[in-house]
Design an enzyme around this catalytic site. Sequence first.
Site, PDB file in Angstrom:
ATOM      1  N   LYS A   8     -10.601  -0.883  -0.548  1.00 18.08           N
ATOM      2  CA  LYS A   8      -9.939  -1.514   0.585  1.00 18.08           C
ATOM      3  C   LYS A   8     -10.693  -1.193   1.877  1.00 18.08           C
ATOM      4  O   LYS A   8     -10.872  -2.064   2.738  1.00 18.08           O
ATOM      5  CB  LYS A   8      -8.486  -1.043   0.682  1.00 18.08           C
ATOM      6  N   SER A  47       0.820  -1.217   0.000  1.00 12.72           N
ATOM      7  CA  SER A  47       0.000   0.000   0.000  1.00 12.72           C
ATOM      8  C   SER A  47       0.851   1.262   0.000  1.00 12.72           C
ATOM      9  O   SER A  47       0.482   2.270  -0.604  1.00 12.72           O
ATOM     10  CB  SER A  47      -0.940  -0.004   1.211  1.00 12.72           C
ATOM     11  N   TYR A  82     -11.356  -8.602   4.000  1.00 14.58           N
ATOM     12  CA  TYR A  82      -9.990  -8.134   3.740  1.00 14.58           C
ATOM     13  C   TYR A  82      -9.037  -8.922   4.624  1.00 14.58           C
ATOM     14  O   TYR A  82      -8.831  -8.601   5.789  1.00 14.58           O
ATOM     15  CB  TYR A  82      -9.871  -6.637   4.037  1.00 14.58           C
ATOM     16  N   ASP A  96       1.158  -0.231   8.202  1.00 16.91           N
ATOM     17  CA  ASP A  96       2.548  -0.657   8.191  1.00 16.91           C
ATOM     18  C   ASP A  96       3.178  -0.341   6.835  1.00 16.91           C
ATOM     19  O   ASP A  96       2.497  -0.025   5.866  1.00 16.91           O
ATOM     20  CB  ASP A  96       2.669  -2.146   8.517  1.00 16.91           C
ATOM     21  N   ASP A 116       5.506  -2.004   4.010  1.00 18.87           N
ATOM     22  CA  ASP A 116       6.123  -3.211   3.467  1.00 18.87           C
ATOM     23  C   ASP A 116       7.442  -2.819   2.820  1.00 18.87           C
ATOM     24  O   ASP A 116       7.473  -2.011   1.880  1.00 18.87           O
ATOM     25  CB  ASP A 116       5.202  -3.862   2.442  1.00 18.87           C
ATOM     26  N   ASP A 166       7.236  -4.224   7.999  1.00 25.93           N
ATOM     27  CA  ASP A 166       7.390  -5.613   7.575  1.00 25.93           C
ATOM     28  C   ASP A 166       8.601  -5.656   6.646  1.00 25.93           C
ATOM     29  O   ASP A 166       8.553  -5.146   5.522  1.00 25.93           O
ATOM     30  CB  ASP A 166       6.146  -6.120   6.840  1.00 25.93           C
TER      31      ASP A 166
END
Length: 747
Positions: A233, A106, A242, A117, A119, A172
């Site tokens: 989303k 995202s 989701y 978070d 990624d 992450d």
Amino acid sequence: MVSSEGLRASPPPATAAAAAMKQFGVTKPISVLGPNEADIQRSMELEKFLVDSGLYESEEEALKRQTVLHRIGQIVKDWVKELTRLRGYSDQMVEDANAVIFTFGSYRLGVHGPGADIDTLCVGPSYVNREEDFFFLLHDILAQMEEVTELQPVPDAHVPVMKFKYDGISIDLLYASVSLLVVPDDFDISQVSVLYDVDEPTVRSLNGCRVADQILKLVPNVEHFRTALRCLKFWAKRRGVYSNVTGFLGGVNWALLVARVCQLYPNAIPSMLVSRFFRVYTQWRWPNPVMLCPIEEDELGFSVWDPRKNPRDRTHHMPIITPAYPCMNSSYNVSTSTLRVMMEQFQFGNKICEEIELNKAQWSALFEPYMFFESYKNYLQVDVIAADTDDLRSWKGWVESRLRQLTLMIERDTFGKLQCHPYPHEYVDMSKQCAHTAFFMGLQRKQGERVQEGQQFDIRGTVDEFRQSINMYMFWKPGMEIYVSHVRRKQIPSYVFPDGYKRARSRISTQHQAEKASSEDADVCKGASAERDLKRKESPVGEDTKQVVLQKRRSLSPHTRGSVSPEIVTDKPNNLSRGNSILGLVEKREISELNTTSQVGKSGDVQSINFSANTGSINQELKLAEVDEHSKPENAEGGCASNLSAVGVLASEVGSCEGVRLESAIGSSEGNNGSVEGSNDGSTNPGSSRSDSCEADSNLTLEIGCAEFAGGLQEELEPNAVVGLALQSRGSMDPEVQKPVISSMAG
């Protein structure tokens, strides 16, 4: 965000003609029409709703994220340089040693919200590996930093990841070692050559970034794509669909679906894209794949999604193919049950969007939360506990990653006749002090399936197989326990509701659930059970209860009367004292003395989910015993055991019959009854039943006296329950090949 000027601005004729000539995707667009004034107004209203809903982060948070990413980039550079020096490379190599941070998900797509978070992917040189250097050395470096909290390595995940928070920002972090001695700062991750001589986990790690970049290249208008994706989303989270790990769709899946709609309607603005999204996917004929570009093979030889060559690909229910080589199905987690749930939600979204276009509804109606706990009559409750919050974080993640397997196992063992709806939310009873969380799964008979009287869904072996797979956790610690309980809608604990209590069920707000339930009952509830329901409505509450209980007692055979429907547990509280009258074995001669007001149906008119296991040569029966007020454990209010919904025990191991002590499948847990206290000290804390049950059977618990028959718990549902038919098959069928999907969706 897209400004109103951007929405109103029309492309110049040459640009419009070029856009019409250029084809995005593997097919021609359905429509190249642009917006009208009403569409523009609806898009402005939609964006205002998204802003008011808090989906956009502040400038301060955006700057903080950039600072954190820069700091993590410096940490991994120093880490690689230190490893280079320790391994005896030259000073020049140490100086040139480098690692590069990329983002995906995202954040890379530009649709992240506050608190989301980030990624991230660290790309390092060939001599720095994942197993030792990343998950041990870098882990230790991060663990020593004050800014780093909640550090959780997950090396055995499908895509190995290290999760943590840096200065409050969730990260992450993946790692990929490429076939280079020095990774340049301008490393181009989009080139296929980066996949040369790397393993499968590295390919999966690299492809997150590669897919995100390709998506942004393959959509006609990036800003319109971002707004539509942000909207959908948010909708998916509100409607409970989701979650990739649970068997629904995750961020990349939703991005690919939205990107395909953008290709089919290249000149549409966000309000149009949202409406067309539901119009397209309510008519999509799965398992036809969603693809943004043709699937290409390469000389590197990695397997790509191709059901013609790969038998496993033919079993995928909802293929959504990634656009970067090697092209994979990003939604392989979807099952028949979760696909059914998503299709129902697509229908809901399509209906609301049609009403919005007719000015009969506002955008807020599209985002009404899904009433999961009013949609089913029967649920599985999975309670996860651990000794502390750090242990719970890792233990919970493992259990949640396996919940999809429980759904697949139930589908497999019942030929798909028992449908499961895993809900991708976790719940915590804040009044309890132990480290605990709970997941829920709705259960119902497949629509249109008729069941005969007395038939059952026998999933006792399924639950035991699931428990054994959970117990394979390689980082298990004392205190980590899992309990699986069957609960009816009326038994749902109050802490799952937003206000901490069950709201009155409005006839208007739950009309579609009521219609659904009544249609199911029509196939199952017959004769005396229907007559009994009628009497219950007409009689005063007190008289009706007495009459129904007396009628049940007269009509039940001894065997049926002993079966009840409290809660069910798939793991084993240990050292429960018989003196507390919580658990024990009741012989047949005591059946007539049981004074229970639990709801049980007439013999021959009962359907049940049967969790019992025939593990002994003697078929003893498990019966109910009432819990005396004086026999309740002292920790019934504040202890961890009362935080669980579990009051019975399931086990498949054949063990000794000493009292009710059962040995854990992973190690000795003597004294661990599901509470934090005394989890490994050999004490004998008693278990407890749920103290706040509000129905007639709230004071009933199961007694089990021998591990050999600890799996022998038979659970009866209400006569009008929506399940039935005992099946044990392990087989599966390939999905039917279906025709292509374009069907009257232009406009």
